[in-house]
Design an enzyme around this catalytic site. Structure first.
Site, PDB file in Angstrom:
ATOM      1  N   PHE A   1       0.810  -1.223   0.000  1.00 52.89           N
ATOM      2  CA  PHE A   1       0.000   0.000   0.000  1.00 52.89           C
ATOM      3  C   PHE A   1       0.842   1.271   0.000  1.00 52.89           C
ATOM      4  CE2 PHE A   1       0.898  -0.115   4.560  1.00 52.89           C
ATOM      5  CZ  PHE A   1       1.052   1.233   4.839  1.00 52.89           C
TER       6      PHE A   1
ATOM      7  N   LYS B   1      -0.928  -7.158  -9.485  1.00 55.25           N
ATOM      8  CA  LYS B   1      -1.920  -7.320  -8.420  1.00 55.25           C
ATOM      9  C   LYS B   1      -1.592  -6.245  -7.380  1.00 55.25           C
ATOM     10  CE  LYS B   1      -2.809  -8.539  -4.759  1.00 55.25           C
ATOM     11  NZ  LYS B   1      -3.290  -7.598  -3.704  1.00 55.25           N
TER      12      LYS B   1
ATOM     13  N   SER C   1       5.248  -6.980   3.285  1.00 53.70           N
ATOM     14  CA  SER C   1       5.731  -7.344   4.623  1.00 53.70           C
ATOM     15  C   SER C   1       6.526  -8.652   4.582  1.00 53.70           C
ATOM     16  CB  SER C   1       4.538  -7.489   5.573  1.00 53.70           C
ATOM     17  OG  SER C   1       3.692  -8.516   5.094  1.00 53.70           O
TER      18      SER C   1
ATOM     19  N   CYS D   1       9.528   1.862   3.783  1.00 59.08           N
ATOM     20  CA  CYS D   1      10.444   0.763   4.112  1.00 59.08           C
ATOM     21  C   CYS D   1      11.851   1.296   4.329  1.00 59.08           C
ATOM     22  CB  CYS D   1      10.444  -0.281   3.018  1.00 59.08           C
ATOM     23  SG  CYS D   1      11.142   0.348   1.503  1.00 59.08           S
TER      24      CYS D   1
ATOM     25  N   GLU E   1       9.081  -4.205  13.178  1.00 54.18           N
ATOM     26  CA  GLU E   1       8.887  -3.042  12.305  1.00 54.18           C
ATOM     27  C   GLU E   1       7.551  -2.419  12.706  1.00 54.18           C
ATOM     28  OE1 GLU E   1       7.870  -3.838   8.148  1.00 54.18           O
ATOM     29  OE2 GLU E   1       9.048  -2.113   7.527  1.00 54.18           O
TER      30      GLU E   1
HETATM   31  P1  NAD Z   1       1.477  -6.674   2.905  1.00 48.75           P
HETATM   32  O1  NAD Z   1       2.496  -7.746   2.931  1.00 48.75           O
HETATM   33  O2  NAD Z   1       0.367  -6.719   3.863  1.00 48.75           O
HETATM   34  O3  NAD Z   1       0.786  -6.630   1.440  1.00 48.75           O
HETATM   35  C1  NAD Z   1       1.556  -6.581   0.278  1.00 48.75           C
HETATM   36  C2  NAD Z   1       0.802  -7.275  -0.854  1.00 48.75           C
HETATM   37  O4  NAD Z   1       0.640  -8.662  -0.546  1.00 48.75           O
HETATM   38  C3  NAD Z   1      -0.586  -6.718  -1.114  1.00 48.75           C
HETATM   39  O5  NAD Z   1      -0.807  -6.667  -2.490  1.00 48.75           O
HETATM   40  C4  NAD Z   1      -1.500  -7.747  -0.454  1.00 48.75           C
HETATM   41  O6  NAD Z   1      -2.752  -7.847  -1.066  1.00 48.75           O
HETATM   42  C5  NAD Z   1      -0.734  -9.034  -0.630  1.00 48.75           C
HETATM   43  N1  NAD Z   1      -0.997 -10.002   0.427  1.00 48.75           N
HETATM   44  C6  NAD Z   1      -1.378  -9.748   1.715  1.00 48.75           C
HETATM   45  N2  NAD Z   1      -1.494 -10.901   2.411  1.00 48.75           N
HETATM   46  C7  NAD Z   1      -1.165 -11.899   1.556  1.00 48.75           C
HETATM   47  C8  NAD Z   1      -1.071 -13.321   1.696  1.00 48.75           C
HETATM   48  N3  NAD Z   1      -1.338 -13.925   2.848  1.00 48.75           N
HETATM   49  N4  NAD Z   1      -0.695 -14.039   0.618  1.00 48.75           N
HETATM   50  C9  NAD Z   1      -0.410 -13.429  -0.552  1.00 48.75           C
HETATM   51  N5  NAD Z   1      -0.480 -12.089  -0.741  1.00 48.75           N
HETATM   52  C10 NAD Z   1      -0.856 -11.330   0.299  1.00 48.75           C
HETATM   53  O7  NAD Z   1       2.288  -5.302   3.005  1.00 48.75           O
HETATM   54  P2  NAD Z   1       1.724  -3.817   3.166  1.00 48.75           P
HETATM   55  O8  NAD Z   1       1.187  -3.640   4.541  1.00 48.75           O
HETATM   56  O9  NAD Z   1       0.855  -3.471   2.011  1.00 48.75           O
HETATM   57  O10 NAD Z   1       3.079  -2.972   3.001  1.00 48.75           O
HETATM   58  C11 NAD Z   1       3.912  -2.629   4.080  1.00 48.75           C
HETATM   59  C12 NAD Z   1       5.117  -3.539   4.146  1.00 48.75           C
HETATM   60  O11 NAD Z   1       5.842  -3.486   2.906  1.00 48.75           O
HETATM   61  C13 NAD Z   1       6.135  -3.115   5.199  1.00 48.75           C
HETATM   62  O12 NAD Z   1       6.609  -4.260   5.851  1.00 48.75           O
HETATM   63  C14 NAD Z   1       7.266  -2.462   4.402  1.00 48.75           C
HETATM   64  O13 NAD Z   1       8.532  -2.502   5.001  1.00 48.75           O
HETATM   65  C15 NAD Z   1       7.232  -3.303   3.163  1.00 48.75           C
HETATM   66  N6  NAD Z   1       7.863  -2.601   2.052  1.00 48.75           N
HETATM   67  C16 NAD Z   1       9.085  -3.026   1.669  1.00 48.75           C
HETATM   68  C17 NAD Z   1       9.744  -2.364   0.647  1.00 48.75           C
HETATM   69  C18 NAD Z   1      11.113  -2.791   0.212  1.00 48.75           C
HETATM   70  O14 NAD Z   1      11.530  -2.395  -0.858  1.00 48.75           O
HETATM   71  N7  NAD Z   1      11.825  -3.595   0.987  1.00 48.75           N
HETATM   72  C19 NAD Z   1       9.126  -1.269   0.012  1.00 48.75           C
HETATM   73  C20 NAD Z   1       7.856  -0.881   0.434  1.00 48.75           C
HETATM   74  C21 NAD Z   1       7.225  -1.565   1.456  1.00 48.75           C
END
Ligand code: NAD
Length: 501
Positions: free
Chosen positions: A154, A178, A231, A286, A386
């Site tokens: 997000f 997606k 995440s 992040c 985090e």
């Molecule tokens: P999230 O993991 O909840 O969701 C990310 C994506 O995965 C979304 O599209 C979601 O629909 C999908 N998803 C959620 N649960 C799932 C499951 N069980 N199985 C398969 N897909 C699933 O992450 P978020 O809350 O949207 O984003 C924040 C996180 O992203 C933080 O941990 C942040 O550090 C990380 N992040 C990392 C970077 C990087 O480059 N390292 C960059 C931006 C964000």
């Protein structure tokens, strides 16, 4: 600008925007007001199958499309993104709550990746060695692999989709995006503009949903590779399932980024940079700094940091006084608040407490004020997790060696920075730290797209990173060709006879 968002976000399959037949809908809300902006459908099995089949079918022609033609689509796309920069940023503000300036940055960092993709011909050039044996030449070419899928978080709904599909498609692949179900409107607009830039039907598909839809992508034989940002827990599932199904997978995941403050640093620069990198975007980056490692006498500056942090506050996207926006949803806000509570129970000293934060005119927003904990130790939950909120933890150490050891023992390795006036300290830090993106007197060292986004250790799974040359390798196969041509002309035969005599 006022927006008329559709009541339901469409899918983009076979080059057509279409309403999903799914009955499973997820509301998308404005985090400053809780107003429902639209709903996201969880694509049905049939819709997923059609998206994958269309991407696979389109690959057959797209892979042979001339490289300059692909590059020209990227050039046009860059122009359109620039023309629609403010509009995209405003959409982004509605669904994320980011401030307008921050949202413009989100879009701009994505545009820079598209600019990089315009150079796709140079980026995909192979290598040649003539005469690897007598009259035999050897050379390599890069070729696209097929269908790639991208699953995005997000927190950067413009930048992160743009990390993925422009480079994957410029390389000659087709792509299924997606996006996060929490802010799908920005990616939708990005894809409309891509279509307007001349991308052929079927090159890019957009599906929506959660685990079920992602699992379909992870297990389908036509999907050759997966790029994920999100995440750590979800990334682990994606990496394990994707690689188990023999796909190429890269996962950019969670972080805990430390800033080392040396006593010889410029105090005012340290304080200004900590306020921006610790609390900006409500800590939902992040690459946000979430831990200050105060070395020796720099510990005395924390009171002044507190005084500066007290001057900022969150607010609505178009409030010029707002330093940052709300947390993305009420659950995320409650999670941050529970960490603040936990930190107090664990014995850390909460010198600035943002848990009771309100913003005039926005009683329902997911607000958290700037929060600072001192006397934090590495066994505390507020250090180990985090938090992804505007919460800074201060850990005290006596020496640079101790700081390095502490950071290298943290499982994450996304970003870090050191503030110092000493070239020697900076050299030692750059060399010894086990973190993939290091800033020296730069708080958030995000590499530009001609480099790659190189998180290490627990913050990354895979080997080729996002964007830059590494992404081109991720999205292509290398083919090595060894070639000999016999010269069987009469003259050559005669020359050969003369030589043999
Ligand atoms: P999230 O993991 O909840 O969701 C990310 C994506 O995965 C979304 O599209 C979601 O629909 C999908 N998803 C959620 N649960 C799932 C499951 N069980 N199985 C398969 N897909 C699933 O992450 P978020 O809350 O949207 O984003 C924040 C996180 O992203 C933080 O941990 C942040 O550090 C990380 N992040 C990392 C970077 C990087 O480059 N390292 C960059 C931006 C964000």
């Amino acid at each position: 600008m006022s927006f008329n968002f559709p009541s339901q976000v469409p899918l983009f399959i076979e080059g057509e925007w279409q309403q999903s037949q799914s009955k499973q809908l997820i509301p998308v809300t404005n985090p400053a007001t809780q107003e429902v902006l639209t709903q996201v459908p969880c694509a049905t099995e049939d819709e997923m199958a059609r998206a994958i089949a269309s991407a696979a079918e389109t690959f057959k022609s797209w892979k042979d499309t001339a490289v300059p033609v692909r590059a020209r689509i990227m050039l046009k796309y860059q122009q359109l993104l620039k023309e629609h920069h403010d509009e995209l940023a405003e959409i982004l503000c509605q669904e994320t709550g980011k401030t307008f300036e921050d949202a413009k940055g989100d879009v701009f960092r994505g545009i820079e990746v598209v600019e990089h993709a315009c150079n796709i011909a140079s980026l995909t050039m192979g290598e040649t060695v003539e005469n690897v044996a007598r009259t035999i030449d050897c050379f390599s070419v890069t070729q696209p692999m097929g269908v790639f899928a991208g699953i995005t978080p997000f927190n950067f709904p413009a930048m992160i989709p743009l990390w993925m599909f422009p480079l994957a498609i410029a390389c000659g692949n087709t792509f299924i995006l997606k996006p996060s179900e929490q802010d799908p409107l920005t990616p939708t607009r990005l894809v409309e503009l891509f279509e307007e830039a001349g991308a052929p039907k079927g090159v890019l598909q957009v599906v929506h949903g959660g685990k079920e839809q992602v699992d379909t992508l992870l297990t389908h034989p036509e999907v050759k590779g997966i790029s994920f940002v999100g995440s750590t827990a979800v990334g682990e599932h994606i990496y394990r399932t994707g690689t188990h199904n023999l796909k190429r997978v890269q996962c950019m995941v969670g972080a805990k980024n430390h800033m080392v403050v040396m006593p010889d640093a410029n105090k005012q620069q340290v304080i200004n940079n900590l306020v921006g990198s610790g609390f900006g975007a409500a800590g939902q980056r992040c690459m946000a700094i979430s831990v200050v490692v105060a070395v020796g006498k720099s510990q005395e500056w924390i009171e002044e940091l507190k005084a500066e942090a007290q001057k900022i506050r969150p607010g609505a996207w178009n409030d010029p006084e707002a330093a940052y926006g709300p947390q993305i949803n009420p659950q995320a806000r409650d999670r941050v608040l529970s960490f603040i509570e936990k930190g107090k129970q664990e014995g850390a000293n909460c010198i600035l407490d943002g848990s009771d934060c309100t913003v005039d005119g926005f009683p329902d927003g997911n607000w958290v004020g700037p929060t600072i904990f001192t006397n934090v130790t590495t066994d505390m939950e507020i250090y180990k997790n985090e938090i992804f909120g505007p919460v800074l933890c201060v850990v005290n150490v006596d020496t640079l060696d101790e700081a390095i050891e502490l950071i290298n023992n943290n499982p994450n390795g996304n970003g870090t920075s050191i503030f110092t006036g000493s070239g020697g300290a900076a050299r030692k830090y750059k060399h010894e730290i086990l973190v993939g993106q290091v800033g020296v007197n730069v708080p958030v060292p995000v590499p530009l797209p001609f480099f790659s986004f190189t998180g290490w250790r627990g913050s990354f799974m895979g080997d080729q990173h996002a964007y830059g040359k590494q992404a081109v390798r991720f999205y292509t196969e290398t083919k090595t060709i060894t070639e000999r041509w016999f010269d069987d002309s009469e003259e050559a035969a005669l020359n050969m006879t003369i030589t043999m005599k």
